[in-house]
Scaffold this motif. Structure first.
Motif, mmCIF file in Angstrom:
data_model
loop_
_atom_site.group_PDB
_atom_site.id
_atom_site.type_symbol
_atom_site.label_atom_id
_atom_site.label_comp_id
_atom_site.label_asym_id
_atom_site.label_seq_id
_atom_site.Cartn_x
_atom_site.Cartn_y
_atom_site.Cartn_z
ATOM 1 N N SER A 1 0.824 -1.210 0.000
ATOM 2 C CA SER A 1 0.000 0.000 0.000
ATOM 3 C C SER A 1 0.856 1.258 0.000
ATOM 4 O O SER A 1 0.475 2.282 -0.581
ATOM 5 N N MET A 2 2.002 1.191 0.651
ATOM 6 C CA MET A 2 2.914 2.337 0.649
ATOM 7 C C MET A 2 3.457 2.596 -0.754
ATOM 8 O O MET A 2 3.603 3.755 -1.164
ATOM 9 N N VAL B 1 6.543 9.451 -2.546
ATOM 10 C CA VAL B 1 5.780 10.046 -1.440
ATOM 11 C C VAL B 1 5.626 8.979 -0.358
ATOM 12 O O VAL B 1 5.307 7.830 -0.658
ATOM 13 N N SER B 2 5.867 9.361 0.870
ATOM 14 C CA SER B 2 5.731 8.402 1.969
ATOM 15 C C SER B 2 4.576 8.806 2.870
ATOM 16 O O SER B 2 4.260 9.991 3.011
ATOM 17 N N THR C 1 6.891 8.996 12.148
ATOM 18 C CA THR C 1 7.895 8.407 11.269
ATOM 19 C C THR C 1 7.168 7.658 10.154
ATOM 20 O O THR C 1 5.937 7.583 10.145
ATOM 21 N N THR C 2 7.914 7.109 9.213
ATOM 22 C CA THR C 2 7.324 6.387 8.085
ATOM 23 C C THR C 2 6.417 5.266 8.582
ATOM 24 O O THR C 2 6.724 4.595 9.565
ATOM 25 N N ALA C 3 5.310 5.039 7.876
ATOM 26 C CA ALA C 3 4.276 4.107 8.341
ATOM 27 C C ALA C 3 4.824 2.727 8.655
ATOM 28 O O ALA C 3 4.442 2.114 9.659
ATOM 29 N N ASN C 4 5.703 2.224 7.826
ATOM 30 C CA ASN C 4 6.259 0.888 8.036
ATOM 31 C C ASN C 4 7.037 0.827 9.346
ATOM 32 O O ASN C 4 6.847 -0.075 10.169
ATOM 33 N N HIS D 1 -4.845 6.435 18.688
ATOM 34 C CA HIS D 1 -5.114 7.438 17.669
ATOM 35 C C HIS D 1 -4.027 7.390 16.605
ATOM 36 O O HIS D 1 -2.843 7.582 16.892
ATOM 37 N N ASN D 2 -4.455 7.126 15.380
ATOM 38 C CA ASN D 2 -3.528 6.946 14.258
ATOM 39 C C ASN D 2 -3.444 8.251 13.470
ATOM 40 O O ASN D 2 -4.327 8.584 12.692
ATOM 41 N N ASN D 3 -2.366 9.014 13.696
ATOM 42 C CA ASN D 3 -2.164 10.287 13.009
ATOM 43 C C ASN D 3 -1.444 10.026 11.691
ATOM 44 O O ASN D 3 -0.318 9.535 11.672
ATOM 45 N N TRP D 4 -2.067 10.399 10.579
ATOM 46 C CA TRP D 4 -1.639 9.993 9.245
ATOM 47 C C TRP D 4 -1.483 11.206 8.333
ATOM 48 O O TRP D 4 -2.363 12.075 8.291
ATOM 49 N N SER D 5 -0.375 11.256 7.634
ATOM 50 C CA SER D 5 -0.172 12.308 6.632
ATOM 51 C C SER D 5 0.680 11.747 5.497
ATOM 52 O O SER D 5 1.228 10.647 5.600
#
Length: 705
Positions: A171-172, A194-195, A285-288, A328-332
């Protein structure tokens, strides 16, 4: 000689084979080739792997490691590891210490022994772990020694993903590819990737371990299946952000140090709302890597708590009647040139790229609301979602006054000409500074809230991996980006096409935007009027994994194919069924082996007292005792009957076909019966003398630490 005290910044990431260590220990040509693989996804050849393995082994052994492990994340929600030593026979009775490139790259595990949703039968055992070089290897230290842990993906012999990491990595790649197209359409030709950046806030409870060990329900299920409310809980709001008890501070200090050694950016700590509840939040940090780190955080919390005579509870609702725990999953999303694509800037009405990205996310959330709800769900979270606690089960998006005003301007007039700005707040005390307010307030009742330059998905279960929710977010947004880029790349007039696309998207999906009180009954009615789904149960949400829309989106983005999605649906049904089954059987066991014998003792003493009073001619004075005995006897009989009935319900449910039918039976029949049984026992708890009650009460557990 005592071990040197931990110190920042010297000891940060001391147990991580990170970029700094690689640059220092690898030959420059090897380091450069490895960076190409990490940064650009280029294939890793065996020669490079051998060099990396040699350096990794030497570094680990210098730190005391004797074993290595392929560390992976099967669909159990927790991590797994198999340890192998570096030891190899030398041939003359001696040994050498060796770690090959092949051992680094590939491992093997029994795939049929992990949840696979039918992908692997018992006789089809082979599964592979593959090195994920984008997440650095690390050392685990404990009293048993030091182990080199290598983050890996886990797949079947036939290539299907059997873990949480593989779909996340796919997905990344999907969102990177499609978001890069969007960025380049707006003239940012330097963007090559884009990450997605993630910061998961982790809530948890800490209780005394001795109390934990005395509660069979906590031991087997992670939550209290019985427990009457104490006279005081959180109603005075005196625990939230309150003074942290010294015992808890010592735990937090050691937790921070253990996290920092692993390169985890532990940042914030405080008391949460409920008594005995706390929170830890890291830097983004990066999602992974954020996913790997969060798994390590939960594991470390459990380990460190025991050292302090505590038990860390990560269950979403360990205690009824007080706030539960979420994550809480903060996503950008951030370009490799350093631009946050969710940063509106000072004048968002002029930031066309931001408005397009915002419209895409609004569309993605609206079209996949039930799937998003499922991605944040597990059986424990059912006690929070849709149960009058943050956040509600209805998916909506909070944009705040500034962005909602922009959306309204665009829909109503075809363009946005101004943006609401923040203002200065004069507190009224001259010695205090004037504060510059943000352009919008926050909304803690919203499941999916814009918070300045990111979205905060507040529904995620506290005990679950964040891999699944970020896989879904990345995939659904990537799919919308793809469709938008396809249209815009063919447009003859780009500016007009962007303008029209933003208007059309916002107009079609404005129903998902809601800035009000998500807890209110009025919102439930309003959401129904808007046609928004209110999916009360995880079991009701599982079919969204395998509907035609989900299958099309995930296949198109090459994240999960139909077979992999179907297997995950089966695993979700199985997980729900088994969890409720364990909880129900634990309740029956506790009722029969603990509560009934304890209450009978109390009844016996009460009856004896009544007999003694009557024998002395005081029968008129013992009416209260008789009423009490009658009430206790009635509740005890009800509890016994309810336990018997529930046992029969379990037997009947297990006769049904495995999967959806069993899960629905446990959801609609067994779970409500559990609530009724609890009510009877909890009513007895507030009547029966404390000396007779066989387990620590909420008063004992929540206020002793």
């Amino acid at each position: 000689m005592s071990e040197e005290k931990f110190a920042l910044p010297r000891d940060f990431a001391k147990n991580v084979f990170n970029d700094e260590v690689m640059k220092d220990r690898l030959p420059s040509d090897v380091y450069k080739e490895l960076r190409k693989t990490i940064d650009n996804g280029e294939d890793l050849n065996e020669k490079i792997a051998r060099a990396v393995a040699h350096a990794m082994k030497a570094w680990a052994m210098e730190r005391g490691a004797t074993h290595f492990s392929h560390w992976f994340q099967p669909m159990t929600g927790i991590t797994a590891e198999k340890h192998d030593s570096f030891l190899k026979p030398e041939g003359k009775g001696g040994i050498i210490m060796r770690f090959s490139g092949k051992e680094l790259i590939k491992g093997e595990s029994d795939a049929s022994s992990f949840p696979s949703g039918g992908l692997r039968a018992t006789f089809e055992a082979r599964g592979y772990t593959a090195w994920d070089c984008t997440s650095p290897a690390f050392l685990k230290e404990d009293t048993a020694g030091v182990t080199l842990c290598i983050p890996t993906a886990f797949c079947s012999y036939t290539g299907e993903a059997l873990d949480e990491k593989t779909p996340l990595l796919r997905s990344m790649e999907a969102i990177s590819k499609q978001a890069t197209r969007i960025a380049r359409l707006f003239g940012d030709e330097d963007v090559t990737g884009v990450s997605c950046s993630v910061g998961p806030e982790q809530e948890y409870f800490l209780i005394d371990r001795e109390d934990y060990l005395k509660r069979e329900d906590l031991l087997f299920t992670g939550r209290t299946l019985f427990g009457a409310m104490p006279p005081k809980t959180q109603e005075l709001d005196d625990h939230y952000y309150g003074n942290i008890p010294e015992r808890i501070e010592l735990f937090m200090k050691e937790l921070n140090e253990e996290c920092w050694k692993l390169g985890i950016y532990a940042k914030t700590q405080h008391n949460e709302v409920a008594p005995a509840q706390h929170e830890m939040a890291p830097v983004f940090t990066t999602a992974n890597i954020a996913t790997d780190h969060n798994q390590l955080v939960m594991e470390t919390m459990k380990k460190v708590a025991k050292r302090h005579g505590l038990e860390c509870l990560l269950h979403e609702k360990p205690f009824a009647g007080v706030n539960g725990s979420g994550k809480h999953n903060n996503w950008s999303i951030v370009t490799d040139t350093g631009k946050n694509m969710l940063d509106p800037g000072k004048t968002p009405h002029e930031n066309v790229q931001f408005m397009l990205v915002l419209a895409a996310i609004i569309k993605a959330v609206d079209e996949n609301a039930v799937l998003l709800r499922l991605s944040a769900s597990n059986p424990g979270n059912e006690h929070r979602l849709g149960a009058d606690e943050a956040p509600p089960a209805i998916i909506s998006i909070f944009l705040g006054d500034q962005l909602e005003d922009l959306v309204e301007q665009i829909i109503e007039t075809g363009e946005a000409t101004s943006s609401k700005q923040g203002r200065k707040l004069d507190i009224g005390v001259h010695s205090l500074p004037n504060l510059f307010l943000d352009a919008t307030d926050r909304n803690r009742t919203s499941p999916f809230a814009f918070t300045g330059n990111k979205f905060e998905f507040r529904m995620v279960a506290s005990s679950m991996s964040i891999a699944g929710v970020n896989t879904v977010l990345n995939t659904i947004v990537a799919s919308v980006f793809r469709d938008m880029a396809d249209k815009l790349e063919k447009a003859e007039d780009f500016n007009q096409a962007v303008h029209d696309l933003i208007i059309d998207t916002l107009t079609e999906h404005r129903r998902i935007i809601f800035n009000g009180n998500g807890y209110s009954e009025e919102w439930v009615k309003e959401a129904a009027r808007r046609g928004l789904p209110n999916t009360k149960s995880m079991v009701e949400a599982i079919p969204s994994l395998i509907d035609d829309h989900t299958i099309e989106v995930f296949a198109k983005e090459k994240v999960l194919n139909r077979t992999e999605l179907e297997s995950r649906a089966e695993i979700q049904y199985e997980k729900y069924t088994k969890t409720i089954n364990i909880e129900a059987k634990t309740m029956i066991d506790m009722v029969r082996r603990l509560f009934i014998p304890a209450v009978i003792k109390y009844q016996t003493v009460l009856a004896k007292a009544i007999n003694e009073m009557e024998s002395t001619g005081l029968e008129l004075e013992c009416s209260m005792q008789k009423d009490l005995l009658k009430k206790v006897s009635s509740l005890l009989a009800a509890a016994s009957n309810q336990a018997d009935e529930m046992e029969n319900m379990i037997i009947d449910a297990k006769k049904l076909p495995e999967g959806k039918e069993q899960a629905e039976a446990f959801n609609t029949k067994v779970a409500p019966a559990m609530t009724e049984l609890r009510e009877s026992i909890d009513s007895l708890e507030v009547i029966v003398g404390r000396d007779y009650w066989p387990v620590p009460t909420y008063s004992d557990i929540l206020f002793e630490v």
